[in-house]
Write an enzyme that holds these catalytic residues in place. Structure first.
Site, PDB file in Angstrom:
ATOM      1  N   TYR A  37      -1.798  -1.147  10.467  1.00 27.51           N
ATOM      2  CA  TYR A  37      -1.783  -1.267   8.999  1.00 27.51           C
ATOM      3  C   TYR A  37      -0.469  -0.714   8.437  1.00 27.51           C
ATOM      4  O   TYR A  37       0.178  -1.361   7.599  1.00 27.51           O
ATOM      5  CB  TYR A  37      -2.988  -0.508   8.439  1.00 27.51           C
ATOM      6  CG  TYR A  37      -3.246  -0.719   6.963  1.00 27.51           C
ATOM      7  CD1 TYR A  37      -3.895  -1.859   6.500  1.00 27.51           C
ATOM      8  CD2 TYR A  37      -2.861   0.238   6.021  1.00 27.51           C
ATOM      9  CE1 TYR A  37      -4.155  -2.048   5.144  1.00 27.51           C
ATOM     10  CE2 TYR A  37      -3.124   0.063   4.669  1.00 27.51           C
ATOM     11  CZ  TYR A  37      -3.768  -1.074   4.234  1.00 27.51           C
ATOM     12  OH  TYR A  37      -4.027  -1.251   2.899  1.00 27.51           O
TER      13      TYR A  37
ATOM     14  N   SER B 156       0.880  -1.181   0.000  1.00 27.01           N
ATOM     15  CA  SER B 156       0.000   0.000   0.000  1.00 27.01           C
ATOM     16  C   SER B 156       0.906   1.217   0.000  1.00 27.01           C
ATOM     17  O   SER B 156       2.101   1.116   0.359  1.00 27.01           O
ATOM     18  CB  SER B 156      -0.847  -0.016   1.281  1.00 27.01           C
ATOM     19  OG  SER B 156      -1.423   1.261   1.523  1.00 27.01           O
TER      20      SER B 156
HETATM   21  N1  LIG Z   1      -8.770  -0.919  -1.545  1.00 27.82           N
HETATM   22  C1  LIG Z   1      -7.784  -0.019  -1.484  1.00 27.82           C
HETATM   23  O1  LIG Z   1      -8.008   1.181  -1.712  1.00 27.82           O
HETATM   24  C2  LIG Z   1      -6.374  -0.478  -1.176  1.00 27.82           C
HETATM   25  C3  LIG Z   1      -5.339   0.462  -1.249  1.00 27.82           C
HETATM   26  C4  LIG Z   1      -4.030   0.047  -0.988  1.00 27.82           C
HETATM   27  C5  LIG Z   1      -3.778  -1.263  -0.652  1.00 27.82           C
HETATM   28  N2  LIG Z   1      -4.783  -2.155  -0.576  1.00 27.82           N
HETATM   29  C6  LIG Z   1      -4.449  -3.538  -0.221  1.00 27.82           C
HETATM   30  O2  LIG Z   1      -4.886  -4.395  -1.261  1.00 27.82           O
HETATM   31  C7  LIG Z   1      -5.247  -5.658  -0.718  1.00 27.82           C
HETATM   32  C8  LIG Z   1      -6.665  -6.002  -1.148  1.00 27.82           C
HETATM   33  O3  LIG Z   1      -7.537  -4.986  -0.708  1.00 27.82           O
HETATM   34  P1  LIG Z   1      -9.084  -4.902  -1.155  1.00 27.82           P
HETATM   35  O4  LIG Z   1      -9.538  -3.526  -0.906  1.00 27.82           O
HETATM   36  O5  LIG Z   1      -9.225  -5.504  -2.494  1.00 27.82           O
HETATM   37  O6  LIG Z   1      -9.722  -5.838  -0.013  1.00 27.82           O
HETATM   38  P2  LIG Z   1     -11.079  -6.692   0.043  1.00 27.82           P
HETATM   39  O7  LIG Z   1     -11.618  -6.488   1.421  1.00 27.82           O
HETATM   40  O8  LIG Z   1     -11.968  -6.429  -1.124  1.00 27.82           O
HETATM   41  O9  LIG Z   1     -10.520  -8.194  -0.093  1.00 27.82           O
HETATM   42  C9  LIG Z   1      -9.738  -8.775   0.924  1.00 27.82           C
HETATM   43  C10 LIG Z   1      -9.581 -10.247   0.618  1.00 27.82           C
HETATM   44  O10 LIG Z   1      -8.804 -10.838   1.667  1.00 27.82           O
HETATM   45  C11 LIG Z   1      -9.529 -11.963   2.181  1.00 27.82           C
HETATM   46  N3  LIG Z   1      -9.217 -12.143   3.602  1.00 27.82           N
HETATM   47  C12 LIG Z   1      -9.307 -11.233   4.599  1.00 27.82           C
HETATM   48  N4  LIG Z   1      -8.968 -11.801   5.769  1.00 27.82           N
HETATM   49  C13 LIG Z   1      -8.658 -13.098   5.509  1.00 27.82           C
HETATM   50  C14 LIG Z   1      -8.251 -14.197   6.304  1.00 27.82           C
HETATM   51  N5  LIG Z   1      -8.087 -14.103   7.631  1.00 27.82           N
HETATM   52  N6  LIG Z   1      -8.034 -15.382   5.703  1.00 27.82           N
HETATM   53  C15 LIG Z   1      -8.233 -15.505   4.374  1.00 27.82           C
HETATM   54  N7  LIG Z   1      -8.599 -14.503   3.556  1.00 27.82           N
HETATM   55  C16 LIG Z   1      -8.822 -13.306   4.129  1.00 27.82           C
HETATM   56  C17 LIG Z   1     -11.000 -11.635   1.942  1.00 27.82           C
HETATM   57  O11 LIG Z   1     -11.798 -12.797   1.992  1.00 27.82           O
HETATM   58  C18 LIG Z   1     -10.904 -11.007   0.554  1.00 27.82           C
HETATM   59  O12 LIG Z   1     -10.826 -12.011  -0.429  1.00 27.82           O
HETATM   60  C19 LIG Z   1      -5.092  -5.533   0.798  1.00 27.82           C
HETATM   61  O13 LIG Z   1      -3.849  -6.073   1.189  1.00 27.82           O
HETATM   62  C20 LIG Z   1      -5.135  -4.035   1.034  1.00 27.82           C
HETATM   63  O14 LIG Z   1      -4.438  -3.668   2.196  1.00 27.82           O
HETATM   64  C21 LIG Z   1      -6.093  -1.797  -0.834  1.00 27.82           C
END
Ligand SMILES: NC(=O)c1ccc[n+]([C@@H]2O[C@H](COP(=O)([O-])OP(=O)(O)OC[C@H]3O[C@@H](n4cnc5c(N)ncnc54)[C@H](O)[C@@H]3O)[C@@H](O)[C@H]2O)c1
Length: 262
Positions: free
Chosen positions: A157, A144
């Site tokens: 985080y 991130s």
């Molecule tokens: N959405 C954003 O704006 C953003 C920005 C920067 C970084 N990120 C990073 O990108 C990645 C994905 O983010 P997103 O927004 O697509 O998230 P999301 O919430 O849409 O998806 C998260 C995924 O992780 C899985 N997950 C969570 N806890 C789990 C566990 N204990 N065991 C197994 N699976 C688990 C969920 O089932 C899901 O498939 C993350 O690492 C997040 O920190 C997201």
């Protein structure tokens, strides 16, 4: 090893958001994919079927909870069973909790470190011997912008994502002689369902229309006031697996509209 062989890919947390977009892009390019996330088995099976029908690739699904070392081992075992030994690992699963550090609950600290950081270590450790044997591998850590800079309320985080950037560098150094690269992608705002309620709250609070509220939200951090499409992260992940990316390693690549350039 030639990339044309379409190496199997494990993408943690690929039942929604960025991970799902990465899975679509990888499968679209012909890679066998292992889908994974906290989803009911029936829904997981349905997603698996959709992928098989749409892309005609091998596709597995696991609902292993990777908040523990055992859960990570279970995910790897189920992946090997479903699509064979993965040579590409995308550590994407992540969770968030916000609070001032002084009030941060212990269980939320441990949960965020376990899923966002330790799982990436355990999964990499499980899969590196196979990658070394093949003399080819790709580890892509979805970190991130919070792996590069901080925001208030995000102690666990930011610690986890900065840790993930550090882990990426170590994996790159240790495996440079084995045809293995390790990189981190560092997104800023990404166009996911999480954004919309925040935009609506700003619109209501500040009496703005939704477009103005969107710009207010994103522009508070990003000079370029557009959220990144999840598909763009999928495209970059696929690029990192290609031959032209074979000297990109140990990098942390911001996809953040200039957020971390300030
Ligand atoms: N959405 C954003 O704006 C953003 C920005 C920067 C970084 N990120 C990073 O990108 C990645 C994905 O983010 P997103 O927004 O697509 O998230 P999301 O919430 O849409 O998806 C998260 C995924 O992780 C899985 N997950 C969570 N806890 C789990 C566990 N204990 N065991 C197994 N699976 C688990 C969920 O089932 C899901 O498939 C993350 O690492 C997040 O920190 C997201």
């Amino acid at each position: 090893m030639q990339q044309e062989q379409k190496q199997p890919v494990l993408i943690s947390g690929s039942t929604s958001g960025i991970g799902l977009a990465i899975a679509h892009r990888m499968a679209g390019a012909g890679h066998p994919v292992m889908l994974h996330g906290l989803m009911e088995p029936a829904q997981g099976a349905q997603l698996q079927r959709q992928f098989r029908e749409k892309y005609a690739v091998e596709c597995g699904f696991s609902a292993a909870n990777i908040a523990s070392e055992e859960g990570c081992a279970q995910l790897v075992a189920e992946t090997r069973e479903a699509i064979g030994q993965p040579s590409i690992l995308v550590n994407n699963a992540g969770v968030q909790f916000t609070s001032q550090a002084q009030d941060f609950p212990t269980e939320q600290w441990h949960r965020i470190i376990a899923i966002n950081l330790s799982a990436a270590f355990f999964l990499s450790r499980e899969l590196l011997p196979g990658m070394r044997e093949n003399q080819w591998g790709r580890i892509i850590n979805i970190a991130s912008v919070h792996g590069l800079v901080a925001s208030e309320q995000k102690a666990a985080y930011c610690a986890a994502k900065h840790g993930l950037v550090g882990l990426t560098k170590v994996l790159a150094l240790e495996n440079a002689d084995f045809g293995i690269t390790a990189n981190a992608i560092c997104p800023g705002w990404v166009e996911t369902p999480l954004i919309q309620p925040q935009i609506e709250a700003i619109a209501e609070r500040e009496s703005l229309d939704l477009e103005a509220a969107r710009i207010r939200l994103i522009g508070a951090k990003q000079p370029l006031t557009r959220a990144t499409a999840p598909e763009a992260i999928g495209e970059l992940a696929l690029y990192l697996c290609g031959d032209f990316a074979n000297t990109i390693t140990g990098a942390s690549l911001p996809v953040d509209g200039g957020w971390s350039a300030q």
